[in-house]
Structures are given as structure tokens and as C-alpha cells.
Design a protein around this motif. Structure first.
Motif, PDB file in Angstrom:
ATOM      1  N   PHE A 144      41.459 -74.143  59.118  1.00 62.24           N
ATOM      2  CA  PHE A 144      41.101 -73.152  60.122  1.00 62.24           C
ATOM      3  C   PHE A 144      42.385 -72.543  60.673  1.00 62.24           C
ATOM      4  O   PHE A 144      43.235 -73.240  61.220  1.00 62.24           O
ATOM      5  CB  PHE A 144      40.283 -73.790  61.247  1.00 62.24           C
ATOM      6  N   GLY A 145      42.508 -71.230  60.528  1.00 66.82           N
ATOM      7  CA  GLY A 145      43.772 -70.562  60.819  1.00 66.82           C
ATOM      8  C   GLY A 145      44.122 -70.436  62.282  1.00 66.82           C
ATOM      9  O   GLY A 145      45.283 -70.216  62.617  1.00 66.82           O
ATOM     10  N   ARG A 146      43.139 -70.563  63.173  1.00 63.01           N
ATOM     11  CA  ARG A 146      43.391 -70.384  64.589  1.00 63.01           C
ATOM     12  C   ARG A 146      42.912 -71.610  65.364  1.00 63.01           C
ATOM     13  O   ARG A 146      42.073 -72.378  64.907  1.00 63.01           O
ATOM     14  CB  ARG A 146      42.678 -69.135  65.122  1.00 63.01           C
ATOM     15  N   VAL A 147      43.442 -71.753  66.581  1.00 65.71           N
ATOM     16  CA  VAL A 147      43.092 -72.900  67.421  1.00 65.71           C
ATOM     17  C   VAL A 147      41.623 -72.841  67.828  1.00 65.71           C
ATOM     18  O   VAL A 147      40.932 -73.868  67.859  1.00 65.71           O
ATOM     19  CB  VAL A 147      43.996 -72.945  68.676  1.00 65.71           C
ATOM     20  N   GLU A 148      41.125 -71.628  68.140  1.00 69.80           N
ATOM     21  CA  GLU A 148      39.756 -71.506  68.646  1.00 69.80           C
ATOM     22  C   GLU A 148      38.706 -71.983  67.643  1.00 69.80           C
ATOM     23  O   GLU A 148      37.851 -72.817  67.991  1.00 69.80           O
ATOM     24  CB  GLU A 148      39.477 -70.059  69.071  1.00 69.80           C
ATOM     25  N   PRO A 149      38.700 -71.468  66.397  1.00 64.26           N
ATOM     26  CA  PRO A 149      37.701 -71.974  65.456  1.00 64.26           C
ATOM     27  C   PRO A 149      37.886 -73.452  65.114  1.00 64.26           C
ATOM     28  O   PRO A 149      36.919 -74.155  64.814  1.00 64.26           O
ATOM     29  CB  PRO A 149      37.905 -71.095  64.218  1.00 64.26           C
ATOM     30  N   ARG A 150      39.141 -73.923  65.178  1.00 69.57           N
ATOM     31  CA  ARG A 150      39.382 -75.344  64.932  1.00 69.57           C
ATOM     32  C   ARG A 150      38.706 -76.201  65.999  1.00 69.57           C
ATOM     33  O   ARG A 150      38.064 -77.208  65.705  1.00 69.57           O
ATOM     34  CB  ARG A 150      40.884 -75.604  64.912  1.00 69.57           C
ATOM     35  N   ALA A 151      38.820 -75.766  67.268  1.00 68.81           N
ATOM     36  CA  ALA A 151      38.172 -76.493  68.364  1.00 68.81           C
ATOM     37  C   ALA A 151      36.656 -76.392  68.263  1.00 68.81           C
ATOM     38  O   ALA A 151      35.938 -77.364  68.532  1.00 68.81           O
ATOM     39  CB  ALA A 151      38.657 -75.958  69.711  1.00 68.81           C
ATOM     40  N   THR A 152      36.163 -75.219  67.862  1.00 65.25           N
ATOM     41  CA  THR A 152      34.718 -75.042  67.717  1.00 65.25           C
ATOM     42  C   THR A 152      34.179 -75.905  66.586  1.00 65.25           C
ATOM     43  O   THR A 152      33.101 -76.499  66.696  1.00 65.25           O
ATOM     44  CB  THR A 152      34.380 -73.562  67.458  1.00 65.25           C
ATOM     45  N   ALA A 153      34.929 -75.985  65.492  1.00 65.71           N
ATOM     46  CA  ALA A 153      34.503 -76.828  64.374  1.00 65.71           C
ATOM     47  C   ALA A 153      34.421 -78.286  64.807  1.00 65.71           C
ATOM     48  O   ALA A 153      33.485 -79.010  64.422  1.00 65.71           O
ATOM     49  CB  ALA A 153      35.480 -76.677  63.208  1.00 65.71           C
ATOM     50  N   ARG A 154      35.374 -78.723  65.611  1.00 63.35           N
ATOM     51  CA  ARG A 154      35.342 -80.099  66.104  1.00 63.35           C
ATOM     52  C   ARG A 154      34.113 -80.325  66.974  1.00 63.35           C
ATOM     53  O   ARG A 154      33.411 -81.344  66.826  1.00 63.35           O
ATOM     54  CB  ARG A 154      36.609 -80.396  66.903  1.00 63.35           C
ATOM     55  N   PRO A 178      30.081 -69.043  70.113  1.00 64.80           N
ATOM     56  CA  PRO A 178      31.158 -69.695  69.350  1.00 64.80           C
ATOM     57  C   PRO A 178      30.655 -70.399  68.093  1.00 64.80           C
ATOM     58  O   PRO A 178      31.295 -70.320  67.037  1.00 64.80           O
ATOM     59  CB  PRO A 178      31.742 -70.683  70.356  1.00 64.80           C
ATOM     60  N   MET A 179      29.520 -71.084  68.195  1.00 67.78           N
ATOM     61  CA  MET A 179      28.957 -71.769  67.024  1.00 67.78           C
ATOM     62  C   MET A 179      28.507 -70.772  65.964  1.00 67.78           C
ATOM     63  O   MET A 179      28.737 -70.960  64.760  1.00 67.78           O
ATOM     64  CB  MET A 179      27.774 -72.649  67.440  1.00 67.78           C
ATOM     65  N   GLN A 180      27.878 -69.704  66.404  1.00 67.17           N
ATOM     66  CA  GLN A 180      27.396 -68.690  65.461  1.00 67.17           C
ATOM     67  C   GLN A 180      28.552 -67.985  64.764  1.00 67.17           C
ATOM     68  O   GLN A 180      28.486 -67.701  63.564  1.00 67.17           O
ATOM     69  CB  GLN A 180      26.512 -67.688  66.204  1.00 67.17           C
ATOM     70  N   ARG A 181      29.619 -67.692  65.510  1.00 61.63           N
ATOM     71  CA  ARG A 181      30.784 -67.046  64.894  1.00 61.63           C
ATOM     72  C   ARG A 181      31.440 -67.966  63.873  1.00 61.63           C
ATOM     73  O   ARG A 181      31.906 -67.508  62.824  1.00 61.63           O
ATOM     74  CB  ARG A 181      31.789 -66.633  65.968  1.00 61.63           C
ATOM     75  N   LEU A 182      31.487 -69.266  64.173  1.00 66.05           N
ATOM     76  CA  LEU A 182      32.086 -70.222  63.241  1.00 66.05           C
ATOM     77  C   LEU A 182      31.350 -70.209  61.902  1.00 66.05           C
ATOM     78  O   LEU A 182      31.969 -70.226  60.841  1.00 66.05           O
ATOM     79  CB  LEU A 182      32.041 -71.625  63.837  1.00 66.05           C
ATOM     80  N   LEU A 183      30.030 -70.152  61.955  1.00 61.84           N
ATOM     81  CA  LEU A 183      29.229 -70.217  60.736  1.00 61.84           C
ATOM     82  C   LEU A 183      29.082 -68.870  60.051  1.00 61.84           C
ATOM     83  O   LEU A 183      28.898 -68.815  58.837  1.00 61.84           O
ATOM     84  CB  LEU A 183      27.838 -70.774  61.069  1.00 61.84           C
ATOM     85  N   ARG A 184      29.162 -67.796  60.809  1.00 62.16           N
ATOM     86  CA  ARG A 184      28.843 -66.480  60.254  1.00 62.16           C
ATOM     87  C   ARG A 184      30.070 -65.622  59.958  1.00 62.16           C
ATOM     88  O   ARG A 184      30.126 -64.955  58.926  1.00 62.16           O
ATOM     89  CB  ARG A 184      27.921 -65.753  61.233  1.00 62.16           C
ATOM     90  N   TYR A 244      31.355 -78.633  66.894  1.00 62.19           N
ATOM     91  CA  TYR A 244      30.168 -78.510  66.041  1.00 62.19           C
ATOM     92  C   TYR A 244      29.880 -79.830  65.327  1.00 62.19           C
ATOM     93  O   TYR A 244      28.731 -80.312  65.298  1.00 62.19           O
ATOM     94  CB  TYR A 244      30.394 -77.391  65.033  1.00 62.19           C
ATOM     95  N   LEU A 245      30.896 -80.451  64.762  1.00 62.59           N
ATOM     96  CA  LEU A 245      30.716 -81.709  64.048  1.00 62.59           C
ATOM     97  C   LEU A 245      30.310 -82.834  65.004  1.00 62.59           C
ATOM     98  O   LEU A 245      29.449 -83.659  64.674  1.00 62.59           O
ATOM     99  CB  LEU A 245      32.000 -82.085  63.316  1.00 62.59           C
ATOM    100  N   LEU A 246      30.899 -82.869  66.183  1.00 59.28           N
ATOM    101  CA  LEU A 246      30.498 -83.870  67.164  1.00 59.28           C
ATOM    102  C   LEU A 246      29.040 -83.682  67.558  1.00 59.28           C
ATOM    103  O   LEU A 246      28.309 -84.664  67.777  1.00 59.28           O
ATOM    104  CB  LEU A 246      31.402 -83.788  68.402  1.00 59.28           C
ATOM    105  N   GLU A 258      25.161 -76.156  73.806  1.00 60.88           N
ATOM    106  CA  GLU A 258      24.943 -76.830  75.083  1.00 60.88           C
ATOM    107  C   GLU A 258      25.582 -78.212  75.085  1.00 60.88           C
ATOM    108  O   GLU A 258      26.164 -78.638  76.090  1.00 60.88           O
ATOM    109  CB  GLU A 258      23.443 -76.944  75.352  1.00 60.88           C
ATOM    110  N   GLN A 259      25.471 -78.913  73.955  1.00 61.83           N
ATOM    111  CA  GLN A 259      26.075 -80.234  73.850  1.00 61.83           C
ATOM    112  C   GLN A 259      27.590 -80.158  74.027  1.00 61.83           C
ATOM    113  O   GLN A 259      28.211 -81.055  74.613  1.00 61.83           O
ATOM    114  CB  GLN A 259      25.733 -80.844  72.484  1.00 61.83           C
ATOM    115  N   ALA A 260      28.189 -79.068  73.523  1.00 60.68           N
ATOM    116  CA  ALA A 260      29.646 -78.900  73.612  1.00 60.68           C
ATOM    117  C   ALA A 260      30.099 -78.312  74.941  1.00 60.68           C
ATOM    118  O   ALA A 260      31.305 -78.208  75.183  1.00 60.68           O
ATOM    119  CB  ALA A 260      30.122 -78.008  72.471  1.00 60.68           C
TER     120      ALA A 260
END
Length: 281
Positions: free
Chosen positions: A13-23, A52-58, A25-27, A43-45
Motif C-alpha cells: 500500500f503506497g500511502r499511510v491512509e490505505p495502509r491504516a484502513t487495510a489494517r 474509507p472501507m469502500q475506497r480501499l476495495l473500490r 478492515y482486516l481487524l 463502525e467497528q473501526a
């Protein structure tokens, strides 16, 4: 362990933001949230909205296959490959709408009947030390999706993705396996002594051909129900005899409607595969 896995894939993941979102998401996927959709995971995050979740996947650019390779290497390092078996099976995801890639009315074992759903084929590495998913393929129906350019474009399906049967998807996932039981990826080696599947893959049709292509024993789940392959009806019992199974072992599965007995047989590489003709000789 989770932090070690995240450190392994963080560079994808090239940027900090999607990296944090991916973390996050997996949690969320590992949490006790009842429905694992973007709203619930957001909501859990602690996010106010699912954006943020939708942008990560889409929209976020990251290589899912590269992440798969990283996770497969991690699994091999921790599970080892001695006495390993590759297990293939499909899972259905029940859906409400028609926008999700590959969704249509089709049979899914998740519901135990025909429902509007996605179906995905999964490959698992199992050893005496544990098991882990190491690959996946989404089943994209031929007529309702593969030939509908507008629908494909709306779902973001790349042009290079074409129709493949579930058995073809299985072969594609395991085709890097050499006859010496070696699977080479960018960063790991997987040695597996056998492949285990259900009737939808090796059981329907000619499991000895698939066994020949992969160069390893092929464990097939049997059933007394007739199947349809190349417009010819044949029972699994006759296939068991023709495929020269080395022995059958009764075991029990646990589908949505309760346990049921099943019989497993090992089909060895009894005939060489001739790739140039696309058939066994």
C-alpha cells in the motif's frame, strides 16, 4: 502475529491512509461483527461513514495478487510443507442486489439451495501444523456476466478476465505445481503431496486428467447422485472404478443442513496429460 502479517504486506500500500484502513478492515473481519459489510466494519473501526472501507476495495491502487503471495509465503514459513495437502472447495456469498461481480441465481452450499449469490473457489494449504488459505478465484458466470460488457464495466471487471469453469480455476491456481510437488511463487516454495477436492472439481468429469496435469494424487469426494459432464450422465460409483482409485475412506461433512457421510478416493496419475491436445491419452 497479526502485526507481523501486517508488516509483511504493508509495503503493498503506497500511502499511510490505505495502509491504516487495510489494517482496520482486516481487524474487522477477525472481529465478532455479525455482518462483515463496509458499514459494519467502518463502525467497528470507529469511522463515521463507510467511505474509507469502500475506497480501499473500490478505488485504492494495490496488488491483491502480490498480497496473496506475501500471505502464502508467511503461511509456508509457519506451517511448513512436510506431508502437505492442497484442499480446494467453493464458498457462496448470498447477496441481495445484482451489482456485485459474478452475482446471479445459482446453487450455493452456504444456503443449501439456489439463491442470488457470488461463488468463489478457494485453495487451502494443510499440514500437520495447521492450515491456511493461499489462493482464491471468483467464479464469473459466462452468459450473465462475461458477455455483458456494460455490466462488467460497471463492476470494474478488467477486460483480461474471461470465463473459466470452476475446475479450470482450480487448475490455474495449482498449475505452478511441478510434478515434483513444488509450487514456485515470487517468494516461496510449496511442496504438496496430494490435492483433495469435492465433486464439482475432480469428481465431475475426469479427475485422472487433472491429476495428470498436476502430477500428484487426487483425492475425490464421492456421491451417489448422477452428474452432468459433456452431456453424459454417469454415477460417481462408475467413475470410482474407472479412475482406479487406490482406496476409499468414509468421512463426514458438515453442510448447512447437518452432517452427511461422504466417501473419498485417491486417483493417481494413471495416464499422461497431453497439453497440446487438451485431453488425456
Amino acid at each position: 502475529m497479526f502485526d507481523h502479517v501486517m508488516a509483511r504486506i504493508a509495503g503493498r500500500f503506497g500511502r499511510v491512509e490505505p495502509r491504516a484502513t487495510a489494517r482496520a478492515y482486516l481487524l474487522g473481519l477477525l472481529s465478532g461483527v455479525e455482518r462483515k459489510n463496509c458499514w459494519q466494519l467502518a463502525e467497528q473501526a470507529g469511522y463515521a461513514r463507510p467511505g474509507p472501507m469502500q475506497r480501499l476495495l473500490r478505488h485504492t491502487r494495490w496488488d491483491a495478487d502480490a498480497v496473496r503471495d506475501d500471505l502464502r509465503a508467511y503461511a509456508v514459513e509457519h506451517l511448513g510443507t512436510e506431508g502437505a495437502v492442497l484442499i480446494v472447495d467453493e464458498t457462496g456469498f448470498v447477496k441481495k442486489g445484482r451489482a456485485s461481480a459474478g452475482v446471479q441465481r445459482q446453487y450455493t452450499g452456504t444456503a443449501g439451495r439456489i439463491q442470488n449469490s457470488q461463488v468463489e473457489v478457494f485453495l487451502t494449504l494443510a499440514t500437520t501444523r495447521g492450515r491456511a488459505l493461499i489462493d482464491r478465484r471468483l467464479y464469473l458466470p459466462e452468459h450473465s456476466w462475461c458477455t455483458d460488457a456494460e455490466r462488467r464495466r460497471a463492476a470494474g471487471i478488467p477486460d483480461e478476465v474471461h470465463f473459466a469453469t470452476k475446475r479450470t480455476s482450480l487448475v490455474n491456481m495449482t498449475s505452478p505445481l511441478e510434478p515434483q510437488h513444488r509450487c514456485t511463487t515470487s517468494s516461496d516454495h510449496v511442496r504438496a503431496g496430494a490435492v483433495k477436492d469435492k465433486c464439482a472439481y475432480g469428481g465431475v468429469g475426469r479427475p485422472q486428467e487433472t491429476s495428470g496435469r498436476l502430477g500428484r494424487p487426487w483425492a475425490v469426494q464421492g456421491s451417489s447422485r448422477p452428474t452432468n459432464d459433456d452431456r453424459q450422465r454417469q454415477s460417481t460409483r462408475s467413475r470410482q472404478q474407472r479412475n482406479r482409485s487406490s482406496g476409499w475412506l468414509r468421512s463426514y461433512g458438515f453442510p448447512p443442513r447437518g452432517s452427511r457421510p461422504a466417501r473419498w478416493g485417491a486417483s493417481h496419475h494413471v495416464r499422461p496429460w497431453r497439453a497440446c491436445h487438451g485431453r488425456a491419452t
